[in-house]
Design a protein around this motif. Structure first.
Motif, PDB file in Angstrom:
ATOM      1  N   GLN A 139       0.812  -1.215   0.000  1.00 37.97           N
ATOM      2  CA  GLN A 139       0.000   0.000   0.000  1.00 37.97           C
ATOM      3  C   GLN A 139       0.848   1.268   0.000  1.00 37.97           C
ATOM      4  OE1 GLN A 139      -3.117  -1.144   3.135  1.00 37.97           O
ATOM      5  NE2 GLN A 139      -4.309   0.001   1.642  1.00 37.97           N
ATOM      6  N   GLU A 187      -8.173  -3.503   7.069  1.00 36.44           N
ATOM      7  CA  GLU A 187      -8.006  -2.072   6.814  1.00 36.44           C
ATOM      8  C   GLU A 187      -8.961  -1.275   7.697  1.00 36.44           C
ATOM      9  OE1 GLU A 187      -5.998   0.278   5.412  1.00 36.44           O
ATOM     10  OE2 GLU A 187      -6.596   0.143   3.298  1.00 36.44           O
ATOM     11  N   VAL A 202      -8.560  -3.759  -2.923  1.00 37.65           N
ATOM     12  CA  VAL A 202      -7.825  -2.918  -3.860  1.00 37.65           C
ATOM     13  C   VAL A 202      -7.693  -3.667  -5.177  1.00 37.65           C
ATOM     14  CG1 VAL A 202      -5.603  -1.834  -4.374  1.00 37.65           C
ATOM     15  CG2 VAL A 202      -6.569  -1.668  -2.064  1.00 37.65           C
ATOM     16  N   SER A 258      -9.525   1.493  -4.689  1.00 36.57           N
ATOM     17  CA  SER A 258      -9.968   0.796  -3.483  1.00 36.57           C
ATOM     18  C   SER A 258     -11.487   0.846  -3.382  1.00 36.57           C
ATOM     19  CB  SER A 258      -9.343   1.454  -2.251  1.00 36.57           C
ATOM     20  OG  SER A 258      -9.781   0.812  -1.069  1.00 36.57           O
TER      21      SER A 258
END
Length: 498
Positions: free
Chosen positions: A331, A370, A382, A398
């Protein structure tokens, strides 16, 4: 937690655990094999109408008073996509399904869709964590046969095996000799001194569940444990290859690549790095499948719960999976939404498919822990785009329950993205996303779970027309079901840190 808003879907035909299915008239499409480039064939079509179908597990659900017995729900594809009006639910009390509902069976814990009898309809092989006294074994693989009316228990069989202590572990499908018939690799019994072997059962299978022949291969030492394997044509020769991964206690022990040949799977292998949650796609459209894995942090599986998450791609080559041409994405990679944070678990689940129809496979990356604002563990998915150079962060997007147009509201501990699957369910040449949130609470009933469907378009995934469905919509068992913890073909190990 509770889905507060839901898009209206077609009239809901609630199904009991042994209920029926409403399906369209069958077509002439054929299911493909489990390996090869994933986007070019209809390969998960259980009723033969040409649309890919999704099977969702509630493998920890109590059924008939038995905890962790499990059930599955088949959602059939159509020109309009998925709908609760086109579903059926099956467990071990469904007429024709071998065995009976039992504690800890986990029906649907691992599901392998493949055309096992070569009749053009996809079948479903399910590993069930049951003891079968008459076979003196632990574990079984049950085949539900594809039919023009949809999956049912009719004619279902256990794959027969020798008296043993292990049947069905690591089951996966591929065409390992290139003859056009689907084969299964799995644990298939052991005797003294061969704990480290696995079997390749070569198809086509007859309706008694018997293969044409069996090949036993020593794949690891008795000190190791084989985790989830992966199948693809990594060298582009038209024959499926097998990747296996190993561990000892909490430590990784590397992996192996076993090439398919016209005679069957090679009995020797080449070394691969370790990995988890493997998935296969052709991300650079070179005709050779590529392997995407979640990197095991520090080589220690027990470090998963605190892991921000890393995905590594090993590209296909003339010799198979390349360990020199690789790509690492997190990320923190340029273009990828979000920030790598402790415990996000980016890559906990992975699935490949061509979302925009450009011929390059894309990669759906589950990020089930997340945090969204103050909602810890709400979860997200994602989407990474494939292209001439393979996967990158460029154009990544996302999706989660707070994304505009997605039904529901992101709440603490939902774990959206705990399962992901890219399949073209409306036959428009673009893969659609199925994403599960097994810890979604429904009307304060703990851990009912739910799944979402987002459409693929020429510009990528869209939330327009997205829908969610759950056990309440289906009229099935809700409490502790964890509906969406797994979907057929979703090759993940389950959530770490749950």
């Amino acid at each position: 937690m509770g889905i507060r808003t839901m898009l209206t879907v077609a009239a809901c035909a609630a199904t009991a655990l042994t209920g029926g299915v409403a399906v369209a008239a069958p077509g002439g499409a054929h299911a493909g094999t489990a390996g090869g480039t994933a986007t070019t064939t209809v390969r998960e079509d259980f009723n033969g109408d040409g649309y890919q179908d999704v099977v969702v597990a509630a493998s920890t659900a109590p059924v008939g008073g038995q905890p962790y017995a499990g059930y599955i729900t088949v959602a059939y594809g159509s020109a309009q996509g998925l709908s609760t009006a086109r579903t059926t639910t099956i467990d071990q009390s469904t007429p024709g399904v071998p065995g009976e509902v039992g504690e800890g069976h986990g029906f649907g814990f691992r599901m392998v869709p493949a055309d096992l009898d070569h009749d053009g309809l996809t079948d479903l092989a399910l590993y069930t964590n049951e003891t079968v006294p008459e076979m003196n074994n632990f574990g079984s693989v049950i085949i539900l046969w594809g039919r023009t009316g949809g999956l049912s228990g009719q004619g279902a069989v256990r794959i027969p095996g020798p008296a043993s202590n292990d049947i069905g572990n690591n089951v996966i499908a591929g065409d390992f000799d290139g003859d056009g018939n689907t084969d299964l690799m799995m644990a298939h019994g052991w005797g003294d001194g061969d704990l480290e072997q696995r079997s390749v059962l070569y198809g086509p299978f007859n309706r008694a569940g018997e293969p044409v022949r069996e090949q036993r291969i020593t794949m690891f030492t008795s000190d190791n444990f084989m985790s989830n394997p992966a199948v693809g044509d990594f060298n582009g020769d038209g024959i499926d290859d097998l990747c296996t991964f190993f561990s000892y206690e909490e430590h990784t022990e590397g992996g192996s690549l076993w090439l398919g040949t016209p005679q069957g799977l090679s009995t020797t292998s080449t070394r691969l790095p370790s990995g988890s949650s493997p998935t296969v796609g052709d991300f650079d459209k070179d005709g050779k499948d590529d392997l995407a894995v979640r990197v095991v942090p520090n080589g220690i599986y027990e470090d998963f719960p605190t892991d921000p998450g890393t995905v590594e791609i090993y590209y296909g080559s003339a010799s198979g999976v390349s360990t020199t041409r690789t790509k690492v994405i997190t990320q923190d990679t340029a273009g990828v939404p979000g920030v790598g944070e402790k415990g996000d678990q980016f890559g906990a689940r992975l699935s490949a498919g061509d979302v925009n129809g450009d011929g390059y496979d894309d990669l759906a990356v589950g990020v089930p822990f997340e945090a969204l604002e103050s909602e810890a563990g709400a979860g997200a998915v994602v989407l990474l785009k494939g292209g001439p150079g393979g996967l990158s962060g460029t154009g990544a997007k996302s999706f989660h329950q707070d994304t505009a147009g997605v039904p529901g509201v992101a709440e603490k501990g939902d774990h959206f993205g705990a399962s992901v699957r890219l399949l073209d369910v409306n036959k428009d040449g673009k893969a659609d996303l199925t994403a599960g949130a097994p810890d979604e609470d429904l009307e304060k009933v703990a851990d009912g779970g739910a799944v979402w469907s987002l459409r693929g378009t020429s510009t990528g995934l869209t939330t327009t027309g997205s829908l969610a469905f759950n056990p309440v919509d289906l009229g099935t068992l809700v409490k502790k079901a964890r509906f969406g913890s797994n979907v057929a073909g979703d090759n993940g190990p389950g959530l770490s840190g749950y």
